[in-house]
Design a protein around this motif. Structure first.
Motif, short mmCIF file in Angstrom:
data_model
loop_
_atom_site.label_atom_id
_atom_site.label_comp_id
_atom_site.label_asym_id
_atom_site.label_seq_id
_atom_site.Cartn_x
_atom_site.Cartn_y
_atom_site.Cartn_z
N THR A 505 0.85 -1.18 0.00
CA THR A 505 0.00 0.00 0.00
C THR A 505 0.89 1.23 0.00
O THR A 505 2.11 1.14 0.14
CB THR A 505 -0.91 0.04 1.24
OG1 THR A 505 -0.11 0.34 2.40
CG2 THR A 505 -1.62 -1.29 1.44
N ARG A 506 0.29 2.40 -0.16
CA ARG A 506 1.05 3.65 -0.12
C ARG A 506 1.63 3.91 1.26
O ARG A 506 2.51 4.76 1.41
CB ARG A 506 0.15 4.82 -0.53
CG ARG A 506 -0.34 4.77 -1.96
CD ARG A 506 -1.26 5.92 -2.26
NE ARG A 506 -0.60 7.20 -2.02
CZ ARG A 506 -1.24 8.38 -2.09
NH1 ARG A 506 -2.52 8.43 -2.38
NH2 ARG A 506 -0.57 9.50 -1.85
N ASN A 507 1.14 3.19 2.26
CA ASN A 507 1.54 3.47 3.64
C ASN A 507 2.53 2.46 4.21
O ASN A 507 2.95 2.60 5.35
CB ASN A 507 0.29 3.51 4.54
CG ASN A 507 -0.74 4.50 4.06
OD1 ASN A 507 -1.65 4.14 3.32
ND2 ASN A 507 -0.58 5.75 4.44
N VAL A 508 2.90 1.46 3.41
CA VAL A 508 3.79 0.42 3.92
C VAL A 508 4.90 0.14 2.90
O VAL A 508 4.63 -0.01 1.71
CB VAL A 508 3.01 -0.89 4.20
CG1 VAL A 508 3.97 -2.00 4.62
CG2 VAL A 508 1.97 -0.67 5.28
N ASP A 509 6.14 0.09 3.39
CA ASP A 509 7.29 -0.36 2.61
C ASP A 509 8.00 -1.44 3.41
O ASP A 509 8.23 -1.28 4.62
CB ASP A 509 8.27 0.79 2.34
CG ASP A 509 7.66 1.88 1.47
OD1 ASP A 509 7.11 1.55 0.41
OD2 ASP A 509 7.74 3.06 1.88
N ALA A 510 8.37 -2.52 2.72
CA ALA A 510 9.05 -3.62 3.41
C ALA A 510 10.15 -4.15 2.51
O ALA A 510 10.11 -4.02 1.28
CB ALA A 510 8.05 -4.72 3.76
N GLY A 511 11.13 -4.77 3.13
CA GLY A 511 12.23 -5.35 2.36
C GLY A 511 12.88 -6.49 3.12
O GLY A 511 12.90 -6.50 4.36
N LEU A 512 13.39 -7.46 2.38
CA LEU A 512 14.11 -8.58 2.97
C LEU A 512 15.29 -8.91 2.07
O LEU A 512 15.13 -9.10 0.86
CB LEU A 512 13.20 -9.80 3.11
CG LEU A 512 13.83 -11.05 3.73
CD1 LEU A 512 14.21 -10.79 5.19
CD2 LEU A 512 12.89 -12.24 3.63
N TRP A 549 6.14 2.09 8.14
CA TRP A 549 4.67 2.20 8.20
C TRP A 549 4.27 3.63 8.50
O TRP A 549 4.75 4.23 9.47
CB TRP A 549 4.12 1.24 9.26
CG TRP A 549 2.63 1.34 9.44
CD1 TRP A 549 1.68 1.44 8.48
CD2 TRP A 549 1.94 1.35 10.70
NE1 TRP A 549 0.41 1.50 9.04
CE2 TRP A 549 0.55 1.45 10.41
CE3 TRP A 549 2.34 1.28 12.04
CZ2 TRP A 549 -0.43 1.48 11.42
CZ3 TRP A 549 1.37 1.31 13.02
CH2 TRP A 549 0.01 1.41 12.72
N ARG A 550 3.40 4.17 7.66
CA ARG A 550 2.85 5.51 7.84
C ARG A 550 1.34 5.39 7.99
O ARG A 550 0.60 5.33 6.98
CB ARG A 550 3.20 6.39 6.63
CG ARG A 550 4.70 6.58 6.43
CD ARG A 550 5.04 7.16 5.08
NE ARG A 550 4.75 6.23 3.99
CZ ARG A 550 5.56 5.25 3.58
NH1 ARG A 550 6.72 5.06 4.20
NH2 ARG A 550 5.21 4.45 2.60
N GLY A 556 1.48 12.45 9.04
CA GLY A 556 2.79 12.93 9.49
C GLY A 556 3.53 11.98 10.40
O GLY A 556 4.66 12.25 10.79
N LEU A 557 2.91 10.83 10.74
CA LEU A 557 3.54 9.86 11.63
C LEU A 557 4.15 8.72 10.81
O LEU A 557 3.53 8.20 9.88
CB LEU A 557 2.52 9.29 12.61
CG LEU A 557 3.03 8.25 13.62
CD1 LEU A 557 4.08 8.84 14.54
CD2 LEU A 557 1.86 7.68 14.43
N GLU A 558 5.40 8.33 11.14
CA GLU A 558 6.06 7.23 10.45
C GLU A 558 6.86 6.40 11.44
O GLU A 558 7.57 6.94 12.29
CB GLU A 558 6.99 7.74 9.35
CG GLU A 558 7.67 6.63 8.57
CD GLU A 558 8.53 7.12 7.42
OE1 GLU A 558 8.50 6.51 6.34
OE2 GLU A 558 9.25 8.13 7.62
N TYR A 594 7.34 12.06 13.92
CA TYR A 594 6.01 12.67 13.81
C TYR A 594 6.16 14.14 13.46
O TYR A 594 6.80 14.90 14.18
CB TYR A 594 5.23 12.53 15.12
CG TYR A 594 3.88 13.21 15.09
CD1 TYR A 594 2.93 12.88 14.12
CD2 TYR A 594 3.55 14.18 16.03
CE1 TYR A 594 1.70 13.50 14.09
CE2 TYR A 594 2.32 14.81 16.01
CZ TYR A 594 1.39 14.47 15.03
OH TYR A 594 0.17 15.10 15.00
N ARG A 595 5.58 14.51 12.33
CA ARG A 595 5.66 15.88 11.85
C ARG A 595 4.28 16.49 11.86
O ARG A 595 3.33 15.96 11.25
CB ARG A 595 6.25 15.92 10.44
CG ARG A 595 6.51 17.32 9.91
CD ARG A 595 7.31 17.29 8.62
NE ARG A 595 8.69 16.86 8.85
CZ ARG A 595 9.14 15.65 8.57
NH1 ARG A 595 8.33 14.75 8.04
NH2 ARG A 595 10.39 15.32 8.82
#
Length: 692
Positions: A505-512, A549-550, A556-558, A594-595
């Motif tokens: 999703t636009r709010n999640v990035d993951a990597g392995l 995760w945003r 503004g929170l990550e 948090y911004r």
């Protein structure tokens, strides 16, 4: 303070001059077509360099593990030193030798961090190592963090395009670029330790385009004061001048000149007994460190109408560094001699690179390059008797090196550019020579090797990216290792890496990412009489997992977290079957940001598991603290930042607490200072920045 004021006055005058010139030409600069120089500059960053632009977006398309620490993250995370700045990067470990950040020791994925010997460190793409082939240890680190815009960390193999000594990848510190419009930045940071000692960090910058084709910039950074420990007085003066000249619409020249000077007392390591008594004390009154370097680079870029590019980089430096230390290895024993190890370095390098495209049924981008580097080192060890003041020179060595490399790579773009495969190969020819000026003894050591590699990146869809790579890398025989004579072979390693990046999703990035290093011919010290021999094979392997995760509910929170697992083993030699030293199994990186409007809140933390300090995997600590298992630790930083205006001037204020919970942790000493090396304790950072 008078010395610091003198330097600040001189540096401020230089910046004032640059600003005056910019103001005088502001009207001319305002008439520029806005896209011409800027677009050309951008193409240099993206196309001519293998890694591409140092941005998080570009890192997501890189066929290997890569992290870009942005300017905003550097500003808002309480980062004053390289250790602070790299604390959020997976698999990277930094040990602060000085307590003030001037001598960081960087390790990647379980590689020994001492003197950053097994990672290639660049500034604006140029190596900052004193002798990039013959002495890879960074015993002078000519960088201050305020001059840095972003940090680009590419872990894993990149040997084809970047040469030797990159088993741990490449860390490129990208300094602040010249702005299109005239701008001035002034920044002051006060670091106040729990015991009241203060370290000041003053930064000034002025730059802009003085005409439609010429940009100039001056940066000055002065650090002065004391860390929390006794005997830690520190002074750093860093002056950088940059110029961008767009000669024509299709050609530009970039030039830079730096003068860096540092003078420092070194508190040194402590015995366990002294550490428990008072970790802030220093029992090594003779230890100190001085260094200076004059560095320059000149890069010519030519762009052709058919999309081809020629880039010709030239760099050179003249450097001196000198450690002073006592002759007693036990920190609680008074020294009878004051030892000194002055080193003089002269290095020059030239690297042309040509890239061009082939359009056909399969798109190709071919890169062809070569590099020549000359290194000259004067290596002296002397001593002064503390009681009689008698002086003696115990070593007077001369080292020289000529290194020539050539490489070619070909990027094939398939499946509508979704799949990119880049095979390449590099040839290294290194000739080291040694002369003992006291005895007349001479020896040499040649290295010849082919370094193949292949990188694969596949953008399956907008949410999924797969990558894998293989590279062979080497670390040449070091200058000091050839002083014993004998035929030594360069350390070689095979790097393997495979991974996945996922954005469901636009709010999640993951990597392995899974990685493995297979070392061959590791050089180990046998004894003072036998010298060095190729005794060792070793293996590093592990995984890195990342998640960002945003939450949609809180704008503004990550949250960011990363976990690195490293397993190491010595496969031959005296300690076959043991773990490698200074290679903790587990590392956890955590960051919350948090911004909200003009406010930013940041908390970041690091956990490192326990590690052995020696190849014998000694568990029990000895009396001096030089060997023994290093305990696990965790450390947290927190910062609040606010943007505001004052008389129409942009301002930024920050308050940070580094080592928030005042955790006591340490590593083992470096070189002459053996024992427990205390890490920095809790300190408050107060920052005020003004942008005009």
């Amino acid at each position: 303070m008078s010395s610091m004021q003198f330097h600040l006055s001189a540096l401020a005058s230089a910046i004032s001059l640059a600003f005056s010139v910019s103001q005088a030409n502001a009207q001319t600069a305002a008439t520029v077509e806005p896209e011409s120089p800027v677009k050309t500059l951008e193409e240099v960053t993206v196309s001519a360099d293998w890694l591409g632009a140092p941005t998080p977006e570009a890192a997501k398309k890189h066929p290997g593990a890569r992290t870009v620490v942005t300017s905003q993250e550097l500003t808002e995370s309480g980062a004053r030193t390289v250790e602070d700045a790299l604390r959020t990067v997976p698999g990277v470990r930094v040990l602060d030798e000085s307590g003030t950040g001037i001598l960081p020791n960087i390790g990647v994925r379980g590689l020994n961090p001492l003197r950053s010997e097994q990672v290639l460190v660049l500034v604006d793409g140029m190596p900052i190592t004193l002798a990039p082939y013959g002495q890879t240890g960074l015993s002078l680190f000519p960088l201050t963090l305020n001059t840095v815009e972003t940090i680009d960390v590419a872990r894993g193999g990149v040997a084809v395009h970047y040469g030797p000594n990159n088993v741990g990848g490449v860390i490129n510190f990208v300094t602040k670029r010249i702005p299109r419009k005239t701008a001035i930045t002034a920044k002051e940071t006060l670091s106040v330790a729990d015991n009241g000692r203060v370290l000041t960090d003053t930064y000034l910058r002025a730059g802009g385009f003085v005409s439609d084709r010429l940009g100039l910039q001056a940066q000055a950074n002065v650090i002065d004061g004391n860390a929390e420990r006794d005997h830690s007085a520190t002074t750093v003066n860093n002056l950088m001048l940059d110029a961008d000249w767009f000669v024509t619409d299709n050609a530009d020249i970039k030039a830079g000149l730096q003068y860096y000077k540092t003078e420092n007392e070194m508190p040194g390591a402590l015995t366990p007994q002294s550490y428990e008594q008072d970790r802030d004390q220093s029992t090594r009154p003779l230890d100190r460190f001085d260094g200076d370097t004059l560095r320059g680079h000149l890069v010519y870029n030519q762009y052709f109408d058919n999309g081809a590019e020629l880039s010709w980089s030239n760099f050179a430096h003249r450097s001196n560094r000198q450690f002073f230390f006592g002759n007693a290895s036990n920190a609680d024993t008074p020294s009878t001699l004051e030892m000194s190890s002055p080193r003089g370095f002269w290095v020059y390098g030239s690297e042309p690179r040509f890239t061009f495209d082939i359009d056909g049924a399969i798109k190709q981008k071919i890169a062809i390059g070569a590099r020549y580097m000359r290194e000259e080192v004067d290596y002296v060890v002397d001593s002064r008797n503390v009681a009689t003041n008698a002086y003696a020179v115990t070593r007077d060595w001369r080292f020289e090196n000529d290194a020539v490399a050539a490489y070619v790579s070909d990027t094939f773009s398939l499946l509508d550019d979704k799949l990119k495969i880049t095979p390449g190969i590099r040839h290294e020819k290194v000739d080291l020579t040694y002369r003992n000026n006291l005895t007349g003894a001479e020896t040499s050591n040649p290295t010849r090797d082919w370094l193949p590699g292949v990188d694969i990146g596949y953008q399956v869809n907008d949410a999924l990216f797969l990558f894998a790579n293989f590279h062979k890398s080497l670390r040449p025989v070091q200058f000091t290792q050839i002083t014993f004579g004998g035929d030594l072979a360069a350390e070689r390693a095979k790097n393997y890496e495979a991974g996945i990046r996922l954005s469901p999703t636009r709010n999640v990035d993951a990597g392995l990412t899974a990685f493995r290093f297979d070392f061959d011919n590791k050089i180990e010290f046998v004894s003072a009489t036998a010298g060095f021999r190729n005794l060792g094979e070793a293996r590093h392997q592990g995984i890195e997992a990342e998640l960002a995760w945003r939450p949609k509910q809180v704008r503004g929170l990550e949250f960011k977290t990363a976990y690195t697992y490293v397993d190491t083993e010595q496969l031959s030699g005296q300690f076959e079957g043991n773990e490698l030293p200074l290679a903790p199994h587990h590392q956890v990186n955590l960051q919350t940001n948090y911004r909200s409007g003009a406010w930013n809140w940041n908390v970041n933390g690091l956990y490192q598991s326990a590690a052995f300090s020696d190849g014998a995997n000694t568990v029990a600590e000895n009396a001096s603290g030089s060997v023994g298992k290093i305990p696990s630790y965790s450390v947290w930083n927190a910062q609040v930042t606010r943007d505001f205006s004052w008389n129409s001037t942009k301002m930024k204020a920050g308050l940070a607490i580094n080592n928030l919970f005042d955790r006591d942790y340490y590593f083992r000493g470096v070189d002459f200072s053996q024992g427990r090396m205390p890490a920095p304790g809790r300190a408050a950072l107060v920052t005020l920045q003004m942008d005009m």
